[in-house]
Write a protein that holds these residues in place. Structure first.
Motif, PDB file in Angstrom:
ATOM      1  N   GLY A 231       0.803  -1.208   0.000  1.00  0.00           N
ATOM      2  CA  GLY A 231       0.000   0.000   0.000  1.00  0.00           C
ATOM      3  C   GLY A 231       0.840   1.265   0.000  1.00  0.00           C
ATOM      4  O   GLY A 231       2.079   1.249  -0.047  1.00  0.00           O
ATOM      5  N   GLY A 232       0.126   2.398   0.043  1.00  0.00           N
ATOM      6  CA  GLY A 232       0.780   3.695   0.090  1.00  0.00           C
ATOM      7  C   GLY A 232       1.297   4.177  -1.259  1.00  0.00           C
ATOM      8  O   GLY A 232       2.089   5.132  -1.318  1.00  0.00           O
ATOM      9  N   TRP A 233       0.828   3.579  -2.344  1.00  0.00           N
ATOM     10  CA  TRP A 233       1.293   3.952  -3.685  1.00  0.00           C
ATOM     11  C   TRP A 233       0.472   5.098  -4.262  1.00  0.00           C
ATOM     12  O   TRP A 233      -0.753   5.094  -4.192  1.00  0.00           O
ATOM     13  CB  TRP A 233       1.192   2.757  -4.643  1.00  0.00           C
ATOM     14  CG  TRP A 233       2.120   1.623  -4.308  1.00  0.00           C
ATOM     15  CD1 TRP A 233       1.783   0.480  -3.640  1.00  0.00           C
ATOM     16  CD2 TRP A 233       3.505   1.536  -4.639  1.00  0.00           C
ATOM     17  NE1 TRP A 233       2.877  -0.332  -3.532  1.00  0.00           N
ATOM     18  CE2 TRP A 233       3.963   0.285  -4.139  1.00  0.00           C
ATOM     19  CE3 TRP A 233       4.404   2.360  -5.290  1.00  0.00           C
ATOM     20  CZ2 TRP A 233       5.277  -0.143  -4.275  1.00  0.00           C
ATOM     21  CZ3 TRP A 233       5.713   1.937  -5.432  1.00  0.00           C
ATOM     22  CH2 TRP A 233       6.152   0.707  -4.936  1.00  0.00           C
ATOM     23  N   THR A 234       1.169   6.073  -4.854  1.00  0.00           N
ATOM     24  CA  THR A 234       0.518   7.145  -5.605  1.00  0.00           C
ATOM     25  C   THR A 234       0.596   6.786  -7.083  1.00  0.00           C
ATOM     26  O   THR A 234       1.688   6.729  -7.660  1.00  0.00           O
ATOM     27  CB  THR A 234       1.216   8.499  -5.370  1.00  0.00           C
ATOM     28  OG1 THR A 234       1.219   8.792  -3.968  1.00  0.00           O
ATOM     29  CG2 THR A 234       0.493   9.610  -6.113  1.00  0.00           C
ATOM     30  N   VAL A 235      -0.561   6.566  -7.703  1.00  0.00           N
ATOM     31  CA  VAL A 235      -0.595   6.155  -9.108  1.00  0.00           C
ATOM     32  C   VAL A 235      -0.435   7.394  -9.988  1.00  0.00           C
ATOM     33  O   VAL A 235      -1.189   8.367  -9.837  1.00  0.00           O
ATOM     34  CB  VAL A 235      -1.911   5.424  -9.442  1.00  0.00           C
ATOM     35  CG1 VAL A 235      -1.902   4.954 -10.902  1.00  0.00           C
ATOM     36  CG2 VAL A 235      -2.114   4.232  -8.498  1.00  0.00           C
ATOM     37  N   VAL A 236       0.526   7.353 -10.910  1.00  0.00           N
ATOM     38  CA  VAL A 236       0.788   8.526 -11.750  1.00  0.00           C
ATOM     39  C   VAL A 236       0.387   8.286 -13.211  1.00  0.00           C
ATOM     40  O   VAL A 236       0.285   9.237 -14.000  1.00  0.00           O
ATOM     41  CB  VAL A 236       2.280   8.928 -11.694  1.00  0.00           C
ATOM     42  CG1 VAL A 236       2.668   9.323 -10.271  1.00  0.00           C
ATOM     43  CG2 VAL A 236       3.186   7.817 -12.210  1.00  0.00           C
ATOM     44  N   GLN A 237       0.117   7.008 -13.574  1.00  0.00           N
ATOM     45  CA  GLN A 237      -0.338   6.705 -14.930  1.00  0.00           C
ATOM     46  C   GLN A 237      -1.102   5.394 -14.906  1.00  0.00           C
ATOM     47  O   GLN A 237      -0.751   4.463 -14.169  1.00  0.00           O
ATOM     48  CB  GLN A 237       0.854   6.595 -15.898  1.00  0.00           C
ATOM     49  CG  GLN A 237       0.470   6.392 -17.356  1.00  0.00           C
ATOM     50  CD  GLN A 237       0.790   4.985 -17.861  1.00  0.00           C
ATOM     51  OE1 GLN A 237       0.718   4.018 -17.098  1.00  0.00           O
ATOM     52  NE2 GLN A 237       1.123   4.882 -19.136  1.00  0.00           N
ATOM     53  N   SER A 238      -2.169   5.329 -15.717  1.00  0.00           N
ATOM     54  CA  SER A 238      -2.966   4.114 -15.768  1.00  0.00           C
ATOM     55  C   SER A 238      -3.519   3.905 -17.165  1.00  0.00           C
ATOM     56  O   SER A 238      -4.036   4.846 -17.771  1.00  0.00           O
ATOM     57  CB  SER A 238      -4.127   4.186 -14.754  1.00  0.00           C
ATOM     58  OG  SER A 238      -4.929   3.038 -14.837  1.00  0.00           O
ATOM     59  N   ARG A 239      -3.384   2.684 -17.675  1.00  0.00           N
ATOM     60  CA  ARG A 239      -3.969   2.274 -18.959  1.00  0.00           C
ATOM     61  C   ARG A 239      -4.744   0.982 -18.715  1.00  0.00           C
ATOM     62  O   ARG A 239      -4.199   0.024 -18.161  1.00  0.00           O
ATOM     63  CB  ARG A 239      -2.875   2.004 -20.007  1.00  0.00           C
ATOM     64  CG  ARG A 239      -1.797   3.075 -20.125  1.00  0.00           C
ATOM     65  CD  ARG A 239      -2.338   4.378 -20.665  1.00  0.00           C
ATOM     66  NE  ARG A 239      -2.953   4.263 -21.973  1.00  0.00           N
ATOM     67  CZ  ARG A 239      -2.280   4.298 -23.123  1.00  0.00           C
ATOM     68  NH1 ARG A 239      -0.948   4.392 -23.118  1.00  0.00           N
ATOM     69  NH2 ARG A 239      -2.915   4.237 -24.268  1.00  0.00           N
ATOM     70  N   LYS A 240      -5.994   0.948 -19.165  1.00  0.00           N
ATOM     71  CA  LYS A 240      -6.783  -0.268 -18.897  1.00  0.00           C
ATOM     72  C   LYS A 240      -7.833  -0.598 -19.954  1.00  0.00           C
ATOM     73  O   LYS A 240      -8.284  -1.744 -20.026  1.00  0.00           O
ATOM     74  CB  LYS A 240      -7.460  -0.198 -17.532  1.00  0.00           C
ATOM     75  CG  LYS A 240      -8.372   0.987 -17.340  1.00  0.00           C
ATOM     76  CD  LYS A 240      -9.065   0.962 -15.968  1.00  0.00           C
ATOM     77  CE  LYS A 240      -8.105   1.016 -14.824  1.00  0.00           C
ATOM     78  NZ  LYS A 240      -8.789   1.095 -13.491  1.00  0.00           N
ATOM     79  N   ASP A 241      -8.246   0.386 -20.799  1.00  0.00           N
ATOM     80  CA  ASP A 241      -9.294   0.068 -21.772  1.00  0.00           C
ATOM     81  C   ASP A 241      -9.190   0.860 -23.074  1.00  0.00           C
ATOM     82  O   ASP A 241      -9.951   0.613 -24.005  1.00  0.00           O
ATOM     83  CB  ASP A 241     -10.689   0.276 -21.153  1.00  0.00           C
ATOM     84  CG  ASP A 241     -10.845   1.648 -20.518  1.00  0.00           C
ATOM     85  OD1 ASP A 241     -10.112   2.591 -20.936  1.00  0.00           O
ATOM     86  OD2 ASP A 241     -11.659   1.788 -19.591  1.00  0.00           O
ATOM     87  N   GLY A 242      -8.304   1.847 -23.147  1.00  0.00           N
ATOM     88  CA  GLY A 242      -8.128   2.602 -24.387  1.00  0.00           C
ATOM     89  C   GLY A 242      -9.134   3.711 -24.599  1.00  0.00           C
ATOM     90  O   GLY A 242      -9.207   4.279 -25.701  1.00  0.00           O
TER      91      GLY A 242
END
Length: 421
Positions: A231-242
C-alpha cells in the motif's frame, strides 16, 4: 745564299724553341732542307746553364749560354702570368664572398628583429596559456561544486524562487497597504504529501485523495493504491481500456489529463512536485492479453521541472519485466527530456519521436519503452506505436511484417523509498 737562308730559318726556329736538345728539321721538302744540328756545346755552370752548338753545314756556331736564360725567362713570365690570373680570380672570389657576407649580415639584422618579435609573441602566448590554465582550474572547481549539488537542490532552488514570487503577488492581490491579520484565530492544517502519508494515518482503502507535496503549491487529487505491495502507492499513470487518447500536447502532459478512476496521466508538474518531496521509488506493472503479468521496480525516480524539460532520472532496477528503460546505449531513457508530438526534445536527429509514435514520453532516439503509446486491444502490424516494453518476452523477435505485442493494462506508481507498512 743557301747558308744565309738556313741562318734565317735557324733564327726563326730559335725564337720558337730555344734550348732544344735534339735535332730539329724544318717543315718543307726534305730534299731541300738544310741539315741544321743543335746540341749542348760545353760544360754547364753551377746554375745549370749550358752553351749550345748549332751546326750549319759547312759551319758550326758556338752560342753563349744566355740563350738558355731566355728560355727560362719565358717560362718564368708564363708562370707569373698564371699567378696574376690566379690572383685576379681570388680577388673576384673575395668580392663575391664580401658581397655574400654583407647580405648575410643584413639578413642577420633582419632575422634578429624577427627573433625579438618571436620572443615577444612567445612571452604573450605564455601569459595567455597561464590565464587559460587558471580559467580552466576555476571552471573545474565550479563543475565539481555543481556535481556535488543534486538535481533536487537545483530544482528546489528554482521552485523556491518561483514560489516566493507567487506568494508576493498573492499578498499584493489579497491585501491593501493597511491589511492586518485577524487576531485570535489559528488554523491548524495537516498536509499529506502523497498517498503514503494517508496510509501512515491508517487509511487502507484505495481511492482518490487530496495531496500537497509542497506547501507553497495548491493541493491536487491523486489515486492511491492502499492494497498492492504494502500500500501507500501514488498512481501517476494508468492504462486499462483505451478510452483515453495519449496522443496529447505538451501542455496537456504538463497539467495532466484523463479520469483518475480509469485511464489518466497525472501531469508532469505534479510528477515533479511528488518526486521532489521525497526520494521516490517507481513501480511499473504490465499485463498482456494472454494474462501474463510482470513488473519493474526502480529505486530512484525523479522528474525535473518544466524549465529542465521534465528530465527523467531513473535507476536501480529489479523485477521480472526486464530493464527496458536502460535497454542499450542507443536506447536509454534515463537522463532524457520529455517529448510530445508538438515539442521535440528527443535525441533523434531526423524527426520527432513523439509525433512518430503519437505520444508523450522520455524518448531517446527513439525508444526501448513507451508506456503512453496507442492502446491496441489485440496484436497489430506496422509501426510500433502501441504500448511498448522492449524487454517483454518475444518482443525482440518482432519485425515490421510480424504482429506486435499488445498490452491489456499498464500502471506507473511511486512511493517514498523509506516507506514501511
Amino acid at each position: 745564299m743557301k747558308t744565309l737562308l738556313c741562318l734565317i730559318t735557324f733564327a726563326a726556329l730559335s725564337a720558337w724553341h730555344v734550348g732544344a736538345e735534339q735535332e730539329n728539321v724544318p717543315s718543307g721538302n726534305p730534299g731541300n732542307a738544310c741539315p741544321i744540328k743543335m746540341k749542348n756545346g760545353g760544360k754547364c755552370d753551377e746554375d745549370g746553364n749550358c752553351p749550345y752548338q748549332i751546326t750549319l753545314p759547312p759551319m758550326t756556331l758556338q752560342l753563349p749560354k744566355q740563350w738558355q736564360l731566355l728560355e727560362k725567362t719565358l717560362k718564368e713570365v708564363q708562370s707569373l702570368k698564371e699567378i696574376v690570373n690566379n690572383l685576379k680570380k681570388s680577388c673576384q672570389d673575395c668580392k663575391l664572398q664580401a658581397d655574400e657576407n654583407t647580405e648575410k649580415e643584413n639578413t642577420e639584422v633582419t632575422d634578429g628583429g624577427q627573433a625579438n618579435q618571436m620572443q615577444d609573441l612567445q612571452s604573450k602566448m605564455k601569459k595567455m596559456s597561464i590565464s587559460l590554465k587558471n580559467a580552466r582550474t576555476q571552471i573545474n572547481n565550479l563543475q565539481d561544486q555543481m556535481e556535488k549539488m543534486s538535481m533536487n537542490n537545483v530544482d528546489d532552488y528554482i521552485d523556491r524562487k518561483i514560489a516566493n514570487l507567487s506568494s508576493t503577488l498573492d499578498n499584493v492581490n489579497k491585501c491593501s497597504d493597511n491589511c492586518q491579520a485577524k487576531e485570535g484565530i489559528t488554523d491548524i492544517q495537516i498536509f499529506f504529501k502523497d498517498c503514503s502519508d494517508y496510509y501512515k494515518m491508517g487509511k487502507r482503502l484505495s481511492g482518490i485523495y487530496q495531496v500537497m507535496p509542497d506547501p507553497r503549491n495548491k493541493t491536487f487529487e491523486v489515486f492511491c493504491d492502499m492494497e498492492s505491495m504494502g500500500g501507500g502507492w501514488t498512481v501517476v499513470q494508468s492504462r486499462k481500456d483505451g478510452r483515453i487518447s495519449f496522443n496529447r500536447t505538451w501542455d496537456e502532459y504538463k497539467n495532466g489529463f484523463g479520469n483518475l478512476s480509469g485511464e489518466f496521466w497525472l501531469g508532469n508538474d505534479r510528477l515533479h512536485l511528488l518526486s521532489k518531496s521525497s526520494n521516490m521509488i517507481l513501480r511499473i506493472e504490465l499485463e498482456d492479453f494472454k494474462g501474463i503479468k510482470e513488473y519493474a521496480t526502480y529505486d530512484q525516480f525523479y522528474v525535473a521541472n518544466e524549465y529542465l524539460k521534465y528530465k527523467l532520472s531513473v535507476n536501480g532496477y529489479s523485477g521480472t519485466a526486464g530493464d527496458a528503460l536502460h535497454f542499450s546505449k542507443q536506447y536509454n531513457h534515463d537522463q532524457k527530456f520529455f517529448t510530445t508530438p508538438d515539442k521535440d526534445n528527443d535525441r533523434y536527429p531526423s524527426g520527432n519521436c513523439g509525433a512518430y509514435y503519437s505520444s508523450g514520453w522520455w524518448f531517446d532516439a527513439c525508444m526501448s519503452a513507451n508506456l503512453n503509446g496507442k492502446y491496441y486491444e489485440k496484436e497489430y502490424k506496422g509501426v510500433r506505436n502501441g504500448i511498448f516494453w522492449g524487454t517483454w518476452q518475444g518482443v525482440s523477435d518482432e519485425n515490421l511484417n510480424s504482429f506486435r505485442q499488445a498490452f491489456k493494462a499498464v500502471r506507473m506508481m511511486i512511493r517514498p523509498k523509506d516507506f514501511s507498512s
